[in-house]
Write a protein that holds these residues in place. Structure first.
Motif, PDB file in Angstrom:
ATOM      1  N   ARG A  31      24.286   7.095 -51.237  1.00 33.43           N
ATOM      2  CA  ARG A  31      24.010   7.428 -49.841  1.00 33.43           C
ATOM      3  C   ARG A  31      25.206   8.149 -49.259  1.00 33.43           C
ATOM      4  N   VAL A  36      26.571   0.597 -47.478  1.00 35.50           N
ATOM      5  CA  VAL A  36      25.795   0.005 -46.384  1.00 35.50           C
ATOM      6  C   VAL A  36      26.108  -1.484 -46.366  1.00 35.50           C
ATOM      7  N   ASN A  38      25.809  -5.502 -44.860  1.00 37.28           N
ATOM      8  CA  ASN A  38      24.886  -6.444 -44.233  1.00 37.28           C
ATOM      9  C   ASN A  38      25.335  -6.760 -42.822  1.00 37.28           C
ATOM     10  N   ASN A  39      24.378  -6.929 -41.942  1.00 34.62           N
ATOM     11  CA  ASN A  39      24.665  -7.318 -40.571  1.00 34.62           C
ATOM     12  C   ASN A  39      25.120  -8.784 -40.568  1.00 34.62           C
ATOM     13  N   ARG A  76      17.915  -8.152 -36.193  1.00 36.37           N
ATOM     14  CA  ARG A  76      16.897  -7.147 -36.527  1.00 36.37           C
ATOM     15  C   ARG A  76      16.947  -5.973 -35.557  1.00 36.37           C
ATOM     16  N   ILE A  79      19.973  -3.855 -36.523  1.00 39.81           N
ATOM     17  CA  ILE A  79      19.746  -3.128 -37.778  1.00 39.81           C
ATOM     18  C   ILE A  79      18.864  -1.912 -37.527  1.00 39.81           C
ATOM     19  N   GLY A  84      20.437   3.066 -40.326  1.00 37.93           N
ATOM     20  CA  GLY A  84      20.630   2.981 -41.768  1.00 37.93           C
ATOM     21  C   GLY A  84      22.044   2.626 -42.188  1.00 37.93           C
ATOM     22  N   GLN A  86      23.453  -0.253 -41.440  1.00 36.19           N
ATOM     23  CA  GLN A  86      23.475  -1.697 -41.663  1.00 36.19           C
ATOM     24  C   GLN A  86      22.204  -2.115 -42.379  1.00 36.19           C
ATOM     25  N   SER A  87      22.325  -3.152 -43.192  1.00 34.66           N
ATOM     26  CA  SER A  87      21.157  -3.700 -43.865  1.00 34.66           C
ATOM     27  C   SER A  87      21.094  -5.190 -43.550  1.00 34.66           C
ATOM     28  N   ASP A  89      17.771  -6.775 -42.967  1.00 31.93           N
ATOM     29  CA  ASP A  89      16.560  -7.077 -42.204  1.00 31.93           C
ATOM     30  C   ASP A  89      15.814  -8.260 -42.818  1.00 31.93           C
TER      31      ASP A  89
END
Length: 134
Positions: A31, A36, A38-39, A76, A79, A84, A86-87, A89
């Protein structure tokens, strides 16, 4: 069947290796923009949801699941707004679900304890067969 020096590799393809910048092409699935992450609220939601699910059997501590649901909903939303970057979900959704189940179990335990206390099931005293013999 050797090709003359300076001829393109194979049938017009470039040889594998460094591109015009001198670096190899990025790996598949790369990417642009990097890693990326995680939140944090999503992770906290899942951890809190699982903990409240485990504790829901103890004096209604499952009501801590409210924290998991709130964190999951906020995660959520963050995110989705991150575009994009942060991941997590799925982690947030799992936290919402486990928190909701813990809330329901906690309420059931609280109601069961309240019914037991109001009907005298928790009283101690002489039970059947503890009287004096004739």
């Amino acid at each position: 069947m050797s090709e003359p020096p300076g001829a393109p590799y194979g049938s017009g393809q470039q040889p594998p290796g460094p591109g015009p910048s001198g670096y190899p092409p990025p790996p598949y699935g790369y990417r642009p923009g990097g890693y990326v992450q995680n939140n944090g609220k999503a992770v906290a939601s899942l951890v809190t949801g699982i903990a409240s699910l485990v504790l829901s059997w103890c004096c209604g501590l499952g009501l801590v699941g409210i924290v998991a649901v709130v964190l999951g909903v906020k995660a959520r939303a963050e995110i989705r707004r991150s575009g994009g970057t942060q991941s997590g979900d799925g982690l947030a959704l799992a936290g919402i679900i486990t928190g909701a189940v813990a809330i329901v179990l906690g309420l059931v335990v609280l109601v069961a304890v309240a019914i037991a206390l109001s009907t005298g099931m928790g009283e101690t005293g002489p039970g059947p067969g503890t009287g004096t013999a004739l």
